[in-house]
Design a protein around this motif. Structure first.
Motif, PDB file in Angstrom:
ATOM      1  N   VAL A 112     -11.892  -6.945   0.523  1.00 57.40           N
ATOM      2  CA  VAL A 112     -10.662  -6.215   0.638  1.00 57.40           C
ATOM      3  C   VAL A 112     -11.221  -5.044   0.281  1.00 57.40           C
ATOM      4  CG1 VAL A 112      -8.860  -6.165  -1.483  1.00 57.40           C
ATOM      5  CG2 VAL A 112      -9.192  -7.906  -1.018  1.00 57.40           C
ATOM      6  N   ALA A 113     -10.304  -3.532   1.494  1.00 53.10           N
ATOM      7  CA  ALA A 113     -10.305  -2.639   1.150  1.00 53.10           C
ATOM      8  C   ALA A 113      -9.832  -1.445   1.001  1.00 53.10           C
ATOM      9  CB  ALA A 113     -11.476  -2.354   2.168  1.00 53.10           C
ATOM     10  N   GLU A 114     -10.269  -0.195  -0.690  1.00 52.20           N
ATOM     11  CA  GLU A 114      -8.923   0.646  -0.947  1.00 52.20           C
ATOM     12  C   GLU A 114      -9.043   1.596   0.458  1.00 52.20           C
ATOM     13  OE1 GLU A 114      -9.257   4.311  -3.181  1.00 52.20           O
ATOM     14  OE2 GLU A 114      -8.470   2.098  -4.438  1.00 52.20           O
ATOM     15  N   ALA A 127      -6.621  -2.455   2.479  1.00 54.42           N
ATOM     16  CA  ALA A 127      -6.383  -3.530   3.623  1.00 54.42           C
ATOM     17  C   ALA A 127      -7.181  -5.162   3.234  1.00 54.42           C
ATOM     18  CB  ALA A 127      -7.282  -2.500   5.090  1.00 54.42           C
ATOM     19  N   TRP A 128      -7.006  -5.598   4.257  1.00 53.59           N
ATOM     20  CA  TRP A 128      -8.294  -7.234   4.402  1.00 53.59           C
ATOM     21  C   TRP A 128      -8.027  -7.483   5.242  1.00 53.59           C
ATOM     22  CZ3 TRP A 128      -4.273 -11.032   5.402  1.00 53.59           C
ATOM     23  CH2 TRP A 128      -2.911 -11.129   4.339  1.00 53.59           C
ATOM     24  N   ILE A 129      -9.360  -9.083   5.801  1.00 53.21           N
ATOM     25  CA  ILE A 129      -9.355  -9.568   6.313  1.00 53.21           C
ATOM     26  C   ILE A 129      -9.762 -10.552   6.435  1.00 53.21           C
ATOM     27  CG2 ILE A 129     -11.732  -8.539   6.836  1.00 53.21           C
ATOM     28  CD1 ILE A 129     -11.105  -8.003  10.010  1.00 53.21           C
ATOM     29  N   THR A 130      -9.087 -11.613   6.503  1.00 55.71           N
ATOM     30  CA  THR A 130      -9.469 -13.289   6.456  1.00 55.71           C
ATOM     31  C   THR A 130     -10.161 -13.735   8.102  1.00 55.71           C
ATOM     32  OG1 THR A 130      -7.469 -14.098   7.194  1.00 55.71           O
ATOM     33  CG2 THR A 130      -7.463 -13.682   5.215  1.00 55.71           C
ATOM     34  N   ALA A 131     -11.374 -15.118   7.306  1.00 55.34           N
ATOM     35  CA  ALA A 131     -12.156 -15.137   8.129  1.00 55.34           C
ATOM     36  C   ALA A 131     -11.790 -16.837   8.431  1.00 55.34           C
ATOM     37  CB  ALA A 131     -13.565 -15.635   7.917  1.00 55.34           C
ATOM     38  N   ALA A 154     -10.994 -14.823  21.172  1.00 53.75           N
ATOM     39  CA  ALA A 154     -12.323 -15.823  21.240  1.00 53.75           C
ATOM     40  C   ALA A 154     -12.867 -15.356  20.721  1.00 53.75           C
ATOM     41  CB  ALA A 154     -11.818 -15.990  22.407  1.00 53.75           C
ATOM     42  N   SER A 155     -13.392 -14.165  20.379  1.00 55.58           N
ATOM     43  CA  SER A 155     -14.706 -13.293  19.926  1.00 55.58           C
ATOM     44  C   SER A 155     -15.607 -14.325  18.805  1.00 55.58           C
ATOM     45  CB  SER A 155     -14.761 -11.878  19.453  1.00 55.58           C
ATOM     46  OG  SER A 155     -16.165 -11.347  19.048  1.00 55.58           O
ATOM     47  N   PRO A 156     -16.083 -14.804  18.894  1.00 53.83           N
ATOM     48  CA  PRO A 156     -16.980 -15.294  17.704  1.00 53.83           C
ATOM     49  C   PRO A 156     -18.082 -14.612  16.734  1.00 53.83           C
ATOM     50  CG  PRO A 156     -19.053 -15.275  19.754  1.00 53.83           C
ATOM     51  CD  PRO A 156     -17.068 -14.616  19.903  1.00 53.83           C
ATOM     52  N   ILE A 157     -17.547 -12.658  17.122  1.00 50.64           N
ATOM     53  CA  ILE A 157     -18.113 -12.127  16.721  1.00 50.64           C
ATOM     54  C   ILE A 157     -17.321 -11.524  15.265  1.00 50.64           C
ATOM     55  CG2 ILE A 157     -18.877  -9.604  16.393  1.00 50.64           C
ATOM     56  CD1 ILE A 157     -19.359  -9.868  19.472  1.00 50.64           C
ATOM     57  N   PRO A 158     -18.184 -11.398  14.271  1.00 49.40           N
ATOM     58  CA  PRO A 158     -17.282 -11.064  12.433  1.00 49.40           C
ATOM     59  C   PRO A 158     -16.182  -9.888  13.497  1.00 49.40           C
ATOM     60  CG  PRO A 158     -19.539 -11.880  12.219  1.00 49.40           C
ATOM     61  CD  PRO A 158     -19.122 -11.635  13.647  1.00 49.40           C
ATOM     62  N   ALA A 159     -14.892 -10.110  12.585  1.00 47.75           N
ATOM     63  CA  ALA A 159     -14.271  -8.645  12.566  1.00 47.75           C
ATOM     64  C   ALA A 159     -14.358  -7.489  11.573  1.00 47.75           C
ATOM     65  CB  ALA A 159     -13.402  -8.628  12.662  1.00 47.75           C
ATOM     66  N   SER A 160     -14.473  -6.667  11.726  1.00 45.18           N
ATOM     67  CA  SER A 160     -14.874  -5.475  10.920  1.00 45.18           C
ATOM     68  C   SER A 160     -13.629  -4.126  11.494  1.00 45.18           C
ATOM     69  CB  SER A 160     -16.126  -4.592  10.936  1.00 45.18           C
ATOM     70  OG  SER A 160     -16.203  -4.105  12.605  1.00 45.18           O
ATOM     71  N   ALA A 161     -13.181  -3.263  10.554  1.00 48.39           N
ATOM     72  CA  ALA A 161     -12.143  -2.381  10.653  1.00 48.39           C
ATOM     73  C   ALA A 161     -11.980  -1.393   9.571  1.00 48.39           C
ATOM     74  CB  ALA A 161     -11.067  -3.291  10.243  1.00 48.39           C
ATOM     75  N   VAL A 162     -11.419   0.052  10.370  1.00 51.38           N
ATOM     76  CA  VAL A 162     -10.890   1.012   9.914  1.00 51.38           C
ATOM     77  C   VAL A 162      -9.319   1.632  10.344  1.00 51.38           C
ATOM     78  CG1 VAL A 162     -13.836   2.396  10.271  1.00 51.38           C
ATOM     79  CG2 VAL A 162     -12.096   2.250  12.246  1.00 51.38           C
ATOM     80  N   VAL A 163      -9.146   1.975   9.057  1.00 50.38           N
ATOM     81  CA  VAL A 163      -8.055   2.530   9.255  1.00 50.38           C
ATOM     82  C   VAL A 163      -7.724   4.346   9.309  1.00 50.38           C
ATOM     83  CG1 VAL A 163      -5.904   2.682   7.707  1.00 50.38           C
ATOM     84  CG2 VAL A 163      -7.064   0.476   7.510  1.00 50.38           C
ATOM     85  N   LEU A 295     -15.039  -2.384   5.660  1.00 49.22           N
ATOM     86  CA  LEU A 295     -13.603  -3.686   5.435  1.00 49.22           C
ATOM     87  C   LEU A 295     -14.373  -4.811   6.972  1.00 49.22           C
ATOM     88  CD1 LEU A 295     -11.586  -4.991   4.649  1.00 49.22           C
ATOM     89  CD2 LEU A 295      -9.640  -4.423   5.874  1.00 49.22           C
ATOM     90  N   THR A 296     -14.911  -5.551   6.509  1.00 48.05           N
ATOM     91  CA  THR A 296     -15.616  -6.824   7.225  1.00 48.05           C
ATOM     92  C   THR A 296     -15.078  -7.796   6.774  1.00 48.05           C
ATOM     93  OG1 THR A 296     -17.976  -4.942   7.422  1.00 48.05           O
ATOM     94  CG2 THR A 296     -18.297  -7.347   8.497  1.00 48.05           C
ATOM     95  N   GLU A 297     -14.877  -9.158   7.554  1.00 54.15           N
ATOM     96  CA  GLU A 297     -14.568 -10.267   7.352  1.00 54.15           C
ATOM     97  C   GLU A 297     -15.599 -10.824   6.980  1.00 54.15           C
ATOM     98  OE1 GLU A 297     -14.239 -14.391  10.797  1.00 54.15           O
ATOM     99  OE2 GLU A 297     -13.826 -12.381  11.356  1.00 54.15           O
TER     100      GLU A 297
END
Length: 301
Positions: A112-114, A127-131, A154-163, A295-297
């Motif tokens: 979770v990230a503000e 915002a949040w991200i699950t694995a 299908a990507s095995p790479i951990p997801a990361s995000a910006v808002v 935010l990173t998975e």
């Protein structure tokens, strides 16, 4: 899943790389995302990058905030979403009151990230991200509403995000979340108290190429005429340095619909460490870069 008409989902390649000049492939996965700061902690920072031309939805690099190409070192300044949002609230909250509260919140174990306020009540949200196989991207507002959407890849790479908040063609700015999956970047609109994957006019997910398909290498937020625009970027190495091309993304329907906009070369003969080149190989918005904090998975299990 389609990629900016030239950006289409494909197996991860393990990182950005130089590509041949962009073709009309980004079409529908490159949307102008500019410095509207909502990136998990406020997007305001480094410049944006250029993005290649359009085609099927494929990620396009965004350029740093300078929109003039330089000859040596430059500074670049009605379809339904493909995945339905999950979570409980789908009604738009009354202006100033935020989204209607629900009885849930971020799932156990989610990262979770503000982030900046996305529902108009003036309070920061999260915002949040699950694995794992059923990973999802979601938002829990200060008003108590939680909504999310699955991340299909299908990507095995951990997801990361910006808002971030970016300009649209029909209703001012709209909040979006950019999800970096290594080989591609997906875009989700955070409007209407829902997380909705952005699609092209054919109803296919608008995806940015991250160096796997040869149409783009990054995505960013560019300040264009004083407004933040989502942009696909393409950094290509040539005999005399690097060339960076930016494709602005035209967003509408609250950022739920995207199409490739104008294409511009924003840098030529640039050094490999020039910010315009490095930014064109990232997924960023302002000073927030996916995978570099924020935010990173989480690790699965």
């Amino acid at each position: 899943m389609r990629t900016l008409r030239s950006f289409t989902s494909r197996p991860d390649s393990g990182g950005p790389r130089a590509h041949a000049s962009p073709g009309p492939t980004w079409s529908r996965r490159l949307t102008p995302l500019v410095a509207g700061v909502l990136v998990l902690a406020g997007c305001a920072g480094p410049g944006d990058e250029p993005a290649p031309g359009s085609g099927s939805p494929t990620p396009i690099p965004s350029e740093p905030a300078t929109s003039e190409p330089s000859s040596s070192t430059s500074s670049p300044g009605g379809s339904d979403p493909s995945s339905s949002p999950t979570g409980s609230s789908t009604d738009t909250g009354t202006a100033g009151s935020g989204c209607p509260a629900t009885n849930d919140g971020p799932p156990p174990g989610a990262a979770v990230a503000e982030i900046v306020d996305v529902d108009g009540d003036g309070r920061p949200d999260s915002a949040w991200i699950t694995a794992g196989a059923d990973r999802a991207i979601g938002v829990t507002t200060a008003s108590g509403a939680t909504f999310s959407a699955p991340i299909s890849s299908a990507s095995p790479i951990p997801a990361s995000a910006v808002v971030g908040s970016v300009a649209t063609t029909d209703a001012g700015d709209a909040p979006v979340v950019l999800v970096d999956l290594g080989r591609e970047a997906q875009v989700f609109a955070l409007t209407g108290c829902a997380v909705t994957q952005t699609v092209d006019d054919a109803g296919q997910p608008y995806v940015f190429d991250r160096g796997f398909g040869g149409q783009g290498t990054g995505v960013g937020c560019s300040d264009v005429d004083g407004a933040p625009r989502l942009a696909g970027l393409l950094a290509e190495e040539t005999s005399d340095g690097w060339t960076v091309t930016r494709t602005l993304i035209d967003l509408s329907d609250g950022a739920r619909l995207a199409g490739n906009g104008s294409v511009e070369v924003v840098a030529t003969a640039a050094a490999a460490d020039d910010p315009v080149v490095t930014t064109a190989q990232e997924v960023s918005c302002g000073d927030q870069v996916a995978g570099a904090g924020g935010l990173t998975e989480p690790a699965d299990g």
